[in-house]
Design an enzyme around this catalytic site. Structure first.
Site, PDB file in Angstrom:
ATOM      1  N   ARG A   1       0.808  -1.230   0.000  1.00 31.35           N
ATOM      2  CA  ARG A   1       0.000   0.000   0.000  1.00 31.35           C
ATOM      3  C   ARG A   1       0.834   1.269   0.000  1.00 31.35           C
ATOM      4  NH1 ARG A   1      -5.054  -1.542   4.026  1.00 31.35           N
ATOM      5  NH2 ARG A   1      -6.080  -2.883   2.498  1.00 31.35           N
TER       6      ARG A   1
ATOM      7  N   ARG B   1       0.996  -1.929   7.204  1.00 30.77           N
ATOM      8  CA  ARG B   1       0.137  -3.102   7.329  1.00 30.77           C
ATOM      9  C   ARG B   1      -0.246  -3.632   5.955  1.00 30.77           C
ATOM     10  NH1 ARG B   1      -5.179  -3.826   6.782  1.00 30.77           N
ATOM     11  NH2 ARG B   1      -5.839  -1.658   6.922  1.00 30.77           N
TER      12      ARG B   1
END
Lengths: 327, 570, 298
Positions: B276, B384
């Site tokens: 991400r 994450r």
């Protein structure tokens, strides 16, 4: 969207009420320049943040999944964070009322006491009833068809829009309401659940159960997640018969009476339906006076003059071949 | 003022996935537990998770690959003991959720379906269409309800009762009528969620104001790795509302104003399914270099048209709906406009893998536990992976619930007294009686805008230093606010002021921690230090706030394991 | 007008029994407008949403059969009852969107030599005359404008909800929260349309037997709303609403604690009055509530 963002002036008549200090609610007018990008929650926020910090409403997720911000705009139930202002302007023009879901349950401005909603929800055992394996090595196998049988009932976000748009809820405090029925259906339709009959007995009860649905379709119209509660109510009606928990009462006889009438005449025999559903004496007591008046006005067809559909044998053949329920 | 004291074995604050899962474990174990939440449990932000929850279920996949992807994704800042626990327990946890009633999408053979997600070696994200968090939250709440968990909703927890390294409850008030109460307990668990609401463009709910973190920090307890805030690549232009990674997992392509599939330049192998942080920076870079699209030129396209109507309606119906609502664009017919949005908080209340809250690098607070996004275990390190957050919340929520029920009989109840409520009472009184000139919405807007400008996905020294001054100035101005609402019922004006106080406090942790970390790692990207510096910074930041509001920083070693740090290439 | 408008008329059961005036006035208006109605004499009851509660599949088969007879005549089916409209159109929607279900239903229909194809549209008479004939044209044919009357439109649920279904059955786009078609028809007939909160609400008819109190309150609220808005009379496109409003005002009044009696006309009767039909042609002798105001019209 590559087009520019436009604005226009909209006037809002906003329901204001603080049950701590106000005897009666009142309305306050706000005129705001509304952009083509905004949703109703943006308007609520702007009223609170730019005009009056005491204006109160529930909200959280901002994108239509937490279910906190349901209110009514011009009588139309909306999830504030998911309702585009441009769509409302198209429906209603540039003057709108902003009101809580239920005025009689208003505590402060848009905030209502939803205790009745949650009580109904809890009564239908809104959870999977199964022996839970606390450390499973494999999942239950659920086929795609079995999964689809939930008909998206699991998408209900408990926003309360259907409940507080339902006229039966408004009149009858005991009525469970569409959302609770969706929850009951969601678990009854789940192959992993084992409490179907329990739930059906609960939702089959007179006055609070599924039979008090007036079939107005307000619930389907208002649902922001397109869950179609009345479809689930119909499914529960069907389950009441298919699981043999139907009681012999006016509600069930009313449904079954259609099948008998169609078998006999193709058409509905109105008088016979009422008699069959209610019983002869209760019918006379309840409808005698009106019935006589109707008779005098040529609104009651005597049994010997009951019209029949052409090709009745065809209808009767289909009733024989296609019936899937019994009572 | 007299204040009632209610006594429980354990108090849980927050009723999302972690809170509900823990509460059910404790109740099933026969402990007396109550869950306090400022919302209704079903309004918790766990329900907003869209795309999936990871578990190595398939034969092509393995626990070790899941661990490796998670550690690599974390840019080697994750604690590997915690990652190991999570990945090992994830198949069982997901199947347990399934047995509890979660409505997962299914394969033709009836097993739980999985989809690819960014940064993963194998399709590993179990999903429920594009509403995975919703089915999990509902399931946990439903089964907690079935177990008889006591939920105390629309109560605002304003303080913990903490002294001498031990916690003994929380202090709270009823949002409905301002009644106050002390909840005295042997154990307290925080499951209060994330803190990305301090940014202007954010995917977070209005409720994600990080209250739990600064409540802890105000007692001089540390916050860990606060600089690591994940910017999700696909927020809707303007609002920042999330379009799940499932959009890229299912095959979405990112295009700039030249119609170029620009990820070919940034991550030639993984393209849109790079980690991400990598994709977010690529998007922001395209916009900064003038290749943005949309009315504000502040977005890029994600094109899903080639997936076809059927797949979009089956796999991404909620996402389609969101783009129609917030952009007026239908992804079946046209590309939609997205840009990076503040999304997930990797940092938080430092805990070990069993949820014990750290007092410092070597000691724990007795009776205090945390799980979910508010906690820093740390399984996510500096970044994450998609579909690991609901996993963390659910798995550690349950695990910490079990830890508490195992340990609670060894904890003595320290009896609370009315004085324990003084901090909350004076905080409320200060806000209600303040008759200054500043407005809460204005200050909050200034904070959010400046955080996005100065402490966002690209960071450098000067703006960060400037941001520290801005926050300090805003804190001063916060002492001079006035609110409109003085009523006792549903005083959301008061609540927003309290929440702003928390946001100001923890924002300083983010910025101070970011300024001190002279490297780029995962979501923390410093343009002036654009590489990772394992020698100096393969460490957790432990930040403490003193009584004057100043932050001091310490560092704590990362728990090493079988994966040696290597360069992260996608 | 090019060709003569011709429809397959699904009368429903009520028009043949408790609301004969509705059938009379439908034919009277059709004749004035030059619309040909071919009655589907083979049709069975639509199930009225109650058969659906007992046996959903049987109701699908029976409704599909009804539609077959419109299809075999190559005509659009026109309904004169909201509930017939709902159940028939919903059957069509479900069959047209689900090949498997359609096959199951056709398997049964084949036994009696029929096949559901999905080739006929299904629309309510109200929308047929608005969409196909035109309000302007109706207005131009008005002989006795109803200008002296405040008329309260009562839409009935099953013509406006669910809007997604209803708005796919006709071209007039109706907003279920602010419907306008019936208002516009009133205006076309020269009347004054009355706005009131309950015009798009439920009359309670379908719960009359099992939930009499709820049903009575809904009727009472609707009539009270119209009275308070200074209506002289109400008009509805649904014979079930009409039955409820015209015959149950006594129970309704008791339920809401005030007298709520008021004349209620079928939408066909209103149009008929404006077009110069006689009271006999429009069946006014069948009303329970007094409708002597019509003397003022003629």
């Amino acid at each position: 969207m590559d087009n520019s963002i436009t604005t226009q002036a909209v006037t809002f008549d906003v329901f204001r009420f603080n049950s701590e200090t106000d005897y009666l609610p009142y309305y306050k007018k706000y005129t705001l320049e509304v952009t083509s990008e905004e949703v109703v929650l943006d308007i609520l926020n702007r009223i609170k943040w730019e005009h009056d910090g005491s204006f109160s409403y529930r909200r959280s997720c901002r994108h239509g999944i937490c279910g906190a911000c349901a209110i009514k705009v011009n009588g139309k139930g909306v999830l504030a964070c998911k309702e585009r202002m441009s769509d409302l302007i198209e429906l209603f023009g540039t003057s709108m009322s902003i009101e809580p879901l239920s005025e009689k349950r208003a505590i402060k401005d848009m905030i209502v006491d939803k205790a009745d909603f949650w009580d109904s929800h809890e009564k239908v055992k809104p959870y999977l009833v199964a022996q839970i394996d606390e450390s499973p090595e494999s999942e239950n196998l659920v086929s795609v068809e079995e999964h689809e049988a939930l008909l998206e009932a699991d998408l209900c976000i408990q926003c309360g829009l259907c409940h507080y748009s339902c006229p039966s809820v408004e009149i009858n405090d005991d009525y469970f309401g569409p959302a609770a029925f969706v929850a009951a259906y969601r678990f009854n339709a789940d192959v992993r659940d084992s409490a179907t009959v329990d739930r059906l007995e609960q939702i089959n009860a007179p006055a609070q159960g599924v039979w008090d649905c007036v079939k107005c379709f307000e619930c389907q119209e208002v649902c922001p997640k397109d869950i179609n509660p009345i479809e689930k109510i119909t499914k529960l009606h069907n389950m009441v018969f298919s699981e043999f928990v139907a009681l012999d009462n006016v509600a069930t006889r009313h449904a079954v009476g259609f099948a008998s009438s169609i078998r006999k005449h193709g058409m509905l025999d109105e008088g016979e339906l009422v008699r069959y559903s209610e019983g002869t004496i209760p019918m006379i007591l309840k409808h005698g006076v009106v019935g006589l008046k109707m008779l005098k006005k040529g609104k009651v067809v005597p049994p010997w003059k009951m019209p029949k559909s052409d090709k009745l044998d065809e209808i009767q053949a289909l009733v024989r071949s296609s019936s899937t329920a019994e009572f | 003022m007299s204040i009632p004291i209610h006594t429980y074995d354990a108090i849980i604050v927050g009723a999302g996935l972690a809170g509900c899962a823990a509460a059910r474990e404790l109740t099933e174990a026969g402990k007396r537990v109550a869950v306090l939440t400022k919302l209704h449990p079903l309004r918790s932000h766990s329900g907003a998770a869209q795309g999936g929850i990871n578990a190595a279920l398939s034969e092509e996949d393995s626990i070790e690959l899941h661990e490796f992807d998670t550690v690599k994704g974390s840019d080697y800042l994750a604690d590997q003991d915690a990652v190991e626990l999570m990945c090992q327990k994830s198949p069982e946890t997901i199947r347990w959720a399934e047995h509890m009633g979660a409505v997962f999408s299914r394969n033709d053979d009836g097993t739980i379906a999985q989809r690819p997600f960014g940064g993963q070696s194998s399709p590993r994200a179990c999903f429920a269409s594009d509403r995975t968090g919703l089915t999990l939250l509902q399931t946990m709440y439903e089964q907690a309800l079935r177990s008889g968990v006591e939920f105390i909703d629309e109560w605002y927890v304003a303080d913990i009762i903490y002294s001498d390294g031990k916690i003994s409850g929380v202090v709270a008030y009823n949002i409905r009528n301002s009644d106050q109460a002390i909840y005295n307990a042997k154990a307290v668990m925080f499951a209060t969620g994330g803190y990305a609401r301090c940014f202007k463009i954010s995917s977070n709910a209005h409720a994600n104001t990080g209250d739990g973190l600064s409540i802890v920090a105000r007692h001089g307890l540390p916050l860990e790795d606060m600089e690591f805030v994940q910017f999700h690549p696909s927020g809707l232009s303007g609002s920042g509302i999330l379009i799940s990674e499932a959009a890229r997992g299912e095959g979405g392509r990112l295009l700039n104003s030249d119609g170029e599939r620009f990820m070919e330049r940034y991550a030639p192998s993984k393209l849109e399914l790079a980690s991400r942080d990598v994709v977010s920076r690529a998007i922001i870079n395209e916009i900064r270099e003038g290749r943005g699209v949309g009315p504000r030129k502040d977005a890029v396209y994600i094109d899903l048209v080639h997936l076809g109507k059927d797949k979009i309606m089956e796999r991404l119906p909620e996402l389609r709906d969101l783009a129609i609502t917030f952009l007026g664009l239908d992804m079946i017919k046209e590309p939609i406009l997205i840009s990076a949005t503040a999304h997930y908080s990797m940092g938080g209340i430092p805990v070990d893998k069993d949820g014990h809250v750290r007092k410092n690098n070597s000691e724990f607070v007795e009776g205090f536990y945390a799980a979910g996004e508010c906690a820093c275990v740390s399984v996510h390190g500096a970044n994450r992976l998609g579909a690991n957050s609901v996993l963390e919340a659910l798995l550690f929520g349950r695990h910490v619930g079990q830890t508490i029920s195992n340990e609670i009989d060894q904890i003595d109840l320290r009896v609370a007294c009315e004085d324990d409520a003084v901090t909350m009472q004076s905080e409320l009184e200060a806000i209600l009686s303040s008759d200054g000139t500043e407005s809460v919405p204005k200050l909050r807007d200034l904070l959010q805008q400046s955080m996005t400008d100065n402490a966002g996905a690209f960071r450098t020294k000067e703006p960060l230093a400037k941001q520290i001054e801005i926050i300090k100035e805003l804190k001063d101005r916060f002492n001079n606010i006035a609110i409109d609402d003085h009523s006792k019922i549903f005083n959301t004006d008061l609540q927003e002021a309290i929440e702003l106080g928390h946001m100001l406090d923890y924002s300083l942790f983010i910025v101070e921690s970011a300024l001190a970390r002279d490297e780029s790692r995962g979501a923390h990207f410093r343009e002036d230090f654009d590489t990772r510096d394992d020698e100096k910074f393969m460490k957790h930041t432990m930040a403490y706030m003193d009584k004057g509001g100043d932050i001091t920083l310490e560092y704590m070693d990362v728990v090493a394991g079988k994966f040696e740090p290597q360069e992260r290439i996608y | 007008m090019q060709d003569k408008l011709t429809y397959a008329l699904f009368t429903g059961c009520t028009a043949k029994q408790s609301t004969p005036e509705q059938l009379k006035s439908t034919y009277a208006v059709a004749s004035k407008l030059g619309i040909e109605l071919i009655e589907l004499s083979e049709a069975s009851c639509c199930g009225a949403s109650h058969l659906q509660d007992y046996d959903d599949f049987l109701s699908l088969v029976l409704n599909a059969r009804n539609i077959c007879y419109a299809e075999s005549r190559g005509l659009t089916m026109v309904t004169i009852c909201n509930t017939c409209q709902l159940n028939t159109a919903m059957t069509k929607q479900r069959l047209d969107s689900d090949e498997k279900l359609k096959a199951r239903v056709n398997e049964k229909l084949a036994e009696v030599g029929l096949e559901y194809k999905g080739s006929s549209q299904i629309t309510h008479f109200l929308y047929a005359i608005i969409d196909d004939f035109g309000l302007d044209k109706i207005a131009s044919m008005v002989k006795t404008p109803l200008s002296q009357f405040n008329i309260a439109p009562f839409y009935g649920c099953h013509n406006i909800r669910p809007s997604e279904l209803q708005n796919s059955s006709h071209r007039t786009k109706e907003n279920p929260y602010k419907p306008t078609s019936l208002d516009e028809l009133i205006v076309a007939c020269g009347g004054v349309n009355v706005d009131y909160e309950q015009k798009n609400k439920c009359c309670g008819f379908h719960a009359e037997l099992q939930a009499p109190h709820t049903a009575a309150v809904l009727t009472g609220n609707a009539m009270a709303g119209a009275i308070d808005a200074n209506a002289d009379w109400m008009v509805t496109p649904c014979p079930l609403c009409h039955l409820k409003l015209d015959t149950q005002y006594g129970h309704a009044g008791e339920a809401v604690g005030r007298e709520v009696k008021m004349p209620v006309l079928h939408m066909q009767q209103m149009v008929g009055l404006a077009l110069g039909c006689t009271p006999q042609e429009l069946g006014f002798e069948h009303h329970l509530s007094e409708v002597d105001f019509i003397d003022a019209v003629n």
